[in-house]
Every structure is written in structure tokens, then in C-alpha cells.
Design an enzyme around this catalytic site. Structure first.
Site, mmCIF file in Angstrom:
data_model
loop_
_atom_site.group_PDB
_atom_site.id
_atom_site.type_symbol
_atom_site.label_atom_id
_atom_site.label_comp_id
_atom_site.label_asym_id
_atom_site.label_seq_id
_atom_site.Cartn_x
_atom_site.Cartn_y
_atom_site.Cartn_z
ATOM 1 N N ARG A 158 23.854 -59.156 27.794
ATOM 2 C CA ARG A 158 23.613 -58.002 26.899
ATOM 3 C C ARG A 158 23.317 -56.729 27.685
ATOM 4 O O ARG A 158 23.891 -55.677 27.424
ATOM 5 C CB ARG A 158 22.405 -58.283 26.002
ATOM 6 C CG ARG A 158 22.647 -59.334 24.976
ATOM 7 C CD ARG A 158 21.425 -59.440 24.050
ATOM 8 N NE ARG A 158 21.449 -60.708 23.390
ATOM 9 C CZ ARG A 158 20.886 -61.816 23.869
ATOM 10 N NH1 ARG A 158 20.206 -61.773 24.994
ATOM 11 N NH2 ARG A 158 20.995 -62.958 23.224
ATOM 12 N N ILE A 159 22.399 -56.837 28.658
ATOM 13 C CA ILE A 159 21.984 -55.628 29.383
ATOM 14 C C ILE A 159 23.073 -55.191 30.363
ATOM 15 O O ILE A 159 23.441 -54.014 30.405
ATOM 16 C CB ILE A 159 20.626 -55.854 30.090
ATOM 17 C CG1 ILE A 159 19.554 -56.169 29.039
ATOM 18 C CG2 ILE A 159 20.233 -54.621 30.916
ATOM 19 C CD1 ILE A 159 18.203 -56.599 29.587
ATOM 20 N N THR A 237 16.266 -54.164 37.478
ATOM 21 C CA THR A 237 15.505 -53.956 36.243
ATOM 22 C C THR A 237 15.428 -55.277 35.473
ATOM 23 O O THR A 237 15.204 -55.282 34.266
ATOM 24 C CB THR A 237 16.151 -52.865 35.347
ATOM 25 O OG1 THR A 237 17.518 -53.234 35.094
ATOM 26 C CG2 THR A 237 16.103 -51.495 35.958
ATOM 27 N N ARG A 239 14.193 -59.223 36.715
ATOM 28 C CA ARG A 239 12.934 -59.866 37.042
ATOM 29 C C ARG A 239 12.732 -59.773 38.555
ATOM 30 O O ARG A 239 13.683 -59.984 39.329
ATOM 31 C CB ARG A 239 12.932 -61.341 36.625
ATOM 32 C CG ARG A 239 12.769 -61.565 35.138
ATOM 33 C CD ARG A 239 11.370 -61.161 34.656
ATOM 34 N NE ARG A 239 11.159 -61.456 33.256
ATOM 35 C CZ ARG A 239 11.252 -60.542 32.278
ATOM 36 N NH1 ARG A 239 11.542 -59.285 32.544
ATOM 37 N NH2 ARG A 239 10.998 -60.892 31.029
ATOM 38 N N GLU A 268 3.342 -58.681 39.326
ATOM 39 C CA GLU A 268 3.065 -57.457 38.564
ATOM 40 C C GLU A 268 1.662 -57.529 37.987
ATOM 41 O O GLU A 268 1.275 -58.586 37.495
ATOM 42 C CB GLU A 268 4.105 -57.306 37.443
ATOM 43 C CG GLU A 268 5.487 -57.047 37.998
ATOM 44 C CD GLU A 268 6.573 -56.943 36.928
ATOM 45 O OE1 GLU A 268 6.256 -56.899 35.742
ATOM 46 O OE2 GLU A 268 7.750 -56.909 37.318
ATOM 47 N N HIS A 287 7.804 -51.622 35.458
ATOM 48 C CA HIS A 287 8.375 -52.487 34.404
ATOM 49 C C HIS A 287 8.505 -51.705 33.081
ATOM 50 O O HIS A 287 7.903 -52.062 32.063
ATOM 51 C CB HIS A 287 7.532 -53.764 34.214
ATOM 52 C CG HIS A 287 8.314 -54.894 33.620
ATOM 53 N ND1 HIS A 287 8.161 -56.204 34.002
ATOM 54 C CD2 HIS A 287 9.273 -54.918 32.664
ATOM 55 C CE1 HIS A 287 8.981 -56.983 33.302
ATOM 56 N NE2 HIS A 287 9.658 -56.214 32.479
HETATM 57 C C1 DGY Z 1 11.689 -58.349 28.563
HETATM 58 O O1 DGY Z 1 11.563 -58.353 27.357
HETATM 59 O O2 DGY Z 1 12.092 -59.339 29.166
HETATM 60 C C2 DGY Z 1 11.372 -57.086 29.272
HETATM 61 O O3 DGY Z 1 11.483 -57.207 30.629
HETATM 62 C C3 DGY Z 1 9.971 -56.660 28.929
HETATM 63 O O4 DGY Z 1 9.066 -57.525 29.522
#
Ligand code: DGY
Length: 325
Positions: A158-159, A237, A239, A268, A287
Site C-alpha cells: 500500500r505505502i 519510513t 520499521r 524508539e 516516527h
Molecule cells: C503504523 O501504523 O505502522 C505506523 O508506523 C504508525 O506506528
């Protein structure tokens, strides 16, 4: 009376929405912003809990799930779910739901990092503020075009797909690597499938969008970073644990790559002693992928809807384990 624990600070406005959404399931007591003092306390507290509204980063393991004898749903405010034992929940036929709606916000932040790196925005900002700008044409390191450059997307989910759409507008060449090749998306997005090795060696920007699994942990380490061009940037962006932070530091210091944009870290919040924080060729955000007002409201609303649906005996709209329940 059903009890819901919300283990995340929810803004007042979203809390109102949350209460409205779940009020159809009468008699719900919501413990909002519940931060347990200890694991023991959490284990005790969940015993009579019917619904959990949690962060992707909260640990909801099998011990928690088994201790929660009355649990009817785990609703995650987020899209990653590596800290939730979905198998243990499925075993107890507990739906686990998430909010796979934040891809545009994360893609925008990814591009914010790409542009900050490619145009040296961080040092340019300091240059102006500090009064160093003395000549009409500033004496400052030139940036680099995005147009005509190659963006390598690791994970065209998706991203990753939203990142590809934006890259197309910047006239970039898009290549991608994923464990599964997706011919339809390739055509739609104008992305070319390549091996991870080819992606690393031919990209000007490498952007990571894989979920964290045992297979993806440290999937980018010393060996992979050494395959990248010395002029290339890496952006994460997804993990933090996908990218070996120690190896990244060495690659940056030894000029194996040009720079990095990091929104996520192996731990984190990141420690102030993290050596990467000393490097000028890295841009950081804490984050913030999903952190826009509109998107966060949508996430809270969607997570609340998922929760309300499950407590009301329906299938949540965005359920991770529909088959198991
Ligand atoms: C997610 O939803 O996985 C984003 O990284 C926010 O933590």
C-alpha cells in the site's frame, strides 16, 4: 458493562468520536490513555477487558491475550502489527483489526525526506538562520534533480505504491523489489521489477516499505549497503529494525552512500547517544509517517469503528485475521 482499554493518548476530539462510535454497543467503560506501570499490572488489568485499542508498538503477546479472558477484539490504531500475537488471538477466535488507511500520509513524509536530502534543506535552513548568507548567489552545496533519477522501492504494498505514484509526478524511473511480483501494479505504476541486488546497485534513492517480519529484520545490512552507489540515499519510513543501524552508520562514515532519511529507528525513542545523530548527511523525523491531523483523525475513527463493530458482534471492516475467526 463492557470495558475498553485505550493504551494510547487519544486527542479530545477523537475521544468524542470514539465514544459515539462505540455507544451503539451499550454500557462501555472506556479507560482512555491507559499506560500500565508494569507488565504485571497490565496482565491483571486485561483480565476483565473486552476491547483493546492499541498502538502498533504496544506488545500484545500470547500471555496478554490468554490473560484477557473476556477479550472480544484487539483494534490497532495503525497498520504495522508485528508486536501483536495474531496467531494467539486467532486461536481464541478474537478478531484483530487495523487501519490500513495511512499510506498517503506515509508516502508524503517519504517524499518530504527525499526532497530534504536531495535539496539539502536542513543545511540551507541553518545557513539562512545563522546569517551565513552573505553573497546574492549563496555559496552552498548544490542539490540534485529527482527528474530522471531512479527510485528503488523495497516493498510495493500500500505505502510503496503511493510512493511510486508520487515518484511518477517527479519524473523518476521506478524500480521495485518485493517477495511477490505484481504485474498489474507494475503496469499501473510504471514500475519495473528487479532483484534486490539490482535495485541496490542501480537506485539513486532506495526507499524501504516492507513490513517487519523475522525475514525482513536487518534485510538491509553491511553487504546490502555496500552494493549501493556512493551518490545514493536511503530512506526508511517503515520499521527501524529492517535497516541495520550500525551498518548504516559505517556506510555513511565510510562514504559508501551519500545520505539517509530516517523516520524510524531500531529503538524508539532514539537515544541521544545514537552515533547517527552526529552525522550531517542524515535527516531525522520521530516516527511521523502517519502524523497529519486529517490522517490521525481517520485512523482513530477507523480503529474505533473496528472496535465498535467487533463488540457489537459484527466483523470489523479491516480485520487482519478474518479466516481464523
Ligand atoms: C503504523 O501504523 O505502522 C505506523 O508506523 C504508525 O506506528
Amino acid at each position: 458493562m463492557k470495558k475498553v482499554l485505550v493504551t494510547r493518548a487519544v486527542p479530545e476530539m477523537a475521544l468524542g468520536v470514539l465514544k459515539n462510535v462505540v455507544k451503539s454497543v451499550a454500557n462501555i467503560e472506556i479507560d482512555h490513555n491507559y499506560i500500565p506501570d508494569s507488565r504485571e499490572e497490565f496482565l491483571k488489568e486485561v483480565r476483565d477487558t473486552h476491547g483493546l485499542l492499541v498502538n502498533p508498538l504496544n506488545v500484545i503477546d500470547s500471555a496478554i491475550i490468554n490473560a484477557a479472558e473476556k477479550l472480544e477484539v484487539v483494534s490497532i490504531i495503525g497498520v504495522g502489527f508485528e508486536n501483536i500475537d495474531v496467531k494467539a488471538a486467532s486461536k481464541k477466535k478474537i478478531p484483530v483489526a487495523f487501519t490500513p488507511i495511512l499510506q498517503k500520509a506515509v508516502a508524503e513524509l517519504t517524499f518530504a525526506l527525499i526532497l530534504t536530502l536531495s535539496r539539502g534543506i536542513t543545511s540551507a535552513d541553518i545557513y539562512v538562520r545563522s546569517g551565513e548568507w552573505k553573497e546574492p548567489i549563496p555559496i552552498i552545496e548544490l542539490g540534485t534533480d529527482l527528474s530522471g533519477k531512479t527510485l528503488g522501492i523495497v516493498g510495493l504494498g500500500r505505502i510503496g505504491s503511493e510512493v511510486a505514484k508520487r515518484a511518477k509526478c517527479f519524473e523518476m524511473n521506478i524500480i521495485y523489489y518485493d517477495i511477490e511480483r505484481d504485474y498489474k501494479k507494475e503496469e499501473e505504476l510504471g514500475a519495473r521489477y528487479v532483484s534486490l541486488d539490482e535495485l541496490l546497485s542501480s537506485s539513486d534513492f532506495v526507499s524501504l516499505h516492507a513490513p517487519l517480519t523475522p525475514q525482513t529484520r536487518h534485510m538491509i545490512g553491511k553487504k546490502e549497503l555496500e552494493k549501493m552507489k556512493p551518490t545514493a540515499y536511503i530512506i526508511n519510513t517503515s520499521r527501524g529494525q529492517i535497516l541495520d543501524q550500525r551498518a548504516l552508520y559505517q556506510a555513511l562514515v565510510n562514504k559508501k552512500i551519500k545520505g539517509a532519511g530516517l523516520d524510524v529507528f531500531e529503538e524508539e525513542p532514539v537515544s541521544i547517544d545514537e552515533p547517527l545523530l552526529k552525522l550531517k548527511n542524515v535527516v531525522f523525523t520521530p516516527h511521523l509517517g502517519s502524523a497529519t491531523t486529517e490522517n490521525r483523525m481517520n485512523m482513530f475513527l477507523t480503529a474505533a469503528q473496528n472496535l465498535g463493530q467487533a463488540l457489537g458482534g459484527q466483523e470489523p471492516k479491516y480485520q487482519i485475521n478474518p479466516k481464523a475467526v
